[in-house]
Design a protein around this motif. Structure first.
Motif, PDB file in Angstrom:
ATOM      1  N   ALA A  26      17.092 -19.898 -14.128  1.00  0.00           N
ATOM      2  CA  ALA A  26      16.956 -18.498 -14.069  1.00  0.00           C
ATOM      3  C   ALA A  26      18.441 -18.298 -14.655  1.00  0.00           C
ATOM      4  CB  ALA A  26      17.102 -17.580 -12.643  1.00  0.00           C
ATOM      5  N   LEU A  27      19.758 -18.745 -13.792  1.00  0.00           N
ATOM      6  CA  LEU A  27      21.032 -18.584 -14.222  1.00  0.00           C
ATOM      7  C   LEU A  27      21.733 -18.733 -15.005  1.00  0.00           C
ATOM      8  CD1 LEU A  27      22.578 -18.921 -10.841  1.00  0.00           C
ATOM      9  CD2 LEU A  27      22.980 -17.039 -12.011  1.00  0.00           C
ATOM     10  N   ASP A  81      19.519 -19.694 -18.410  1.00  0.00           N
ATOM     11  CA  ASP A  81      19.078 -18.383 -19.172  1.00  0.00           C
ATOM     12  C   ASP A  81      19.749 -17.132 -19.349  1.00  0.00           C
ATOM     13  OD1 ASP A  81      16.980 -19.593 -19.404  1.00  0.00           O
ATOM     14  OD2 ASP A  81      15.660 -19.145 -18.698  1.00  0.00           O
ATOM     15  N   LYS A  82      20.485 -16.484 -17.780  1.00  0.00           N
ATOM     16  CA  LYS A  82      21.303 -15.299 -18.142  1.00  0.00           C
ATOM     17  C   LYS A  82      22.616 -15.419 -18.100  1.00  0.00           C
ATOM     18  CE  LYS A  82      17.463 -12.762 -15.113  1.00  0.00           C
ATOM     19  NZ  LYS A  82      16.999 -12.458 -13.733  1.00  0.00           N
ATOM     20  N   GLN A  83      23.487 -16.338 -17.377  1.00  0.00           N
ATOM     21  CA  GLN A  83      24.501 -16.619 -17.498  1.00  0.00           C
ATOM     22  C   GLN A  83      25.473 -17.361 -17.582  1.00  0.00           C
ATOM     23  OE1 GLN A  83      26.351 -15.730 -13.244  1.00  0.00           O
ATOM     24  NE2 GLN A  83      24.733 -13.572 -13.400  1.00  0.00           N
ATOM     25  N   ARG A  84      24.100 -18.182 -18.472  1.00  0.00           N
ATOM     26  CA  ARG A  84      25.135 -20.160 -19.122  1.00  0.00           C
ATOM     27  C   ARG A  84      25.610 -20.488 -17.742  1.00  0.00           C
ATOM     28  NH1 ARG A  84      27.103 -15.990 -21.513  1.00  0.00           N
ATOM     29  NH2 ARG A  84      29.372 -16.834 -21.529  1.00  0.00           N
TER      30      ARG A  84
END
Length: 96
Positions: free
Chosen positions: A15-16, A18-21
């Motif tokens: 998830a990190l 996908d959202k924050q590279r």
């Protein structure tokens, strides 16, 4: 000394990513942020913006069994969370 031991592939890290590279790796305990940055850039061919490290100490654990109390320690390790530049990504599942 091998710097990067293995990537951390969990649901939270996906998830990190996908959202924050951000991508996490288990790294050698003696490695510093500069060495980790160079190793990731050389191994995966990406640009690294930042490296955050966390050190986990082994803790004493004990449990009760029929034979009595069994005690031991958990492993200590160091985790590095790497922030990638815009447009860069690492695909760990491309070789499967």
């Amino acid at each position: 000394m091998e710097i990067i031991i293995k990537p951390v592939l969990t649901e939270k890290m996906t998830a990190l990513t996908d959202k924050q590279r951000k991508v996490a790796f288990i790294v050698a305990k003696e490695a510093n942020k500069i060495e980790i940055k160079k190793a990731v850039e050389a191994m995966y061919g990406v640009n690294v913006l930042a490296v955050n490290t966390q050190r986990y100490q082994g803790t004493a654990k004990s449990r009760y069994t029929k034979a009595g109390v069994i005690s031991g320690r958990t492993n200590s390790f160091k985790k590095a969370i790497v922030t990638l530049a815009e447009g860069d990504s690492i695909d760990f599942f491309s070789n499967i």
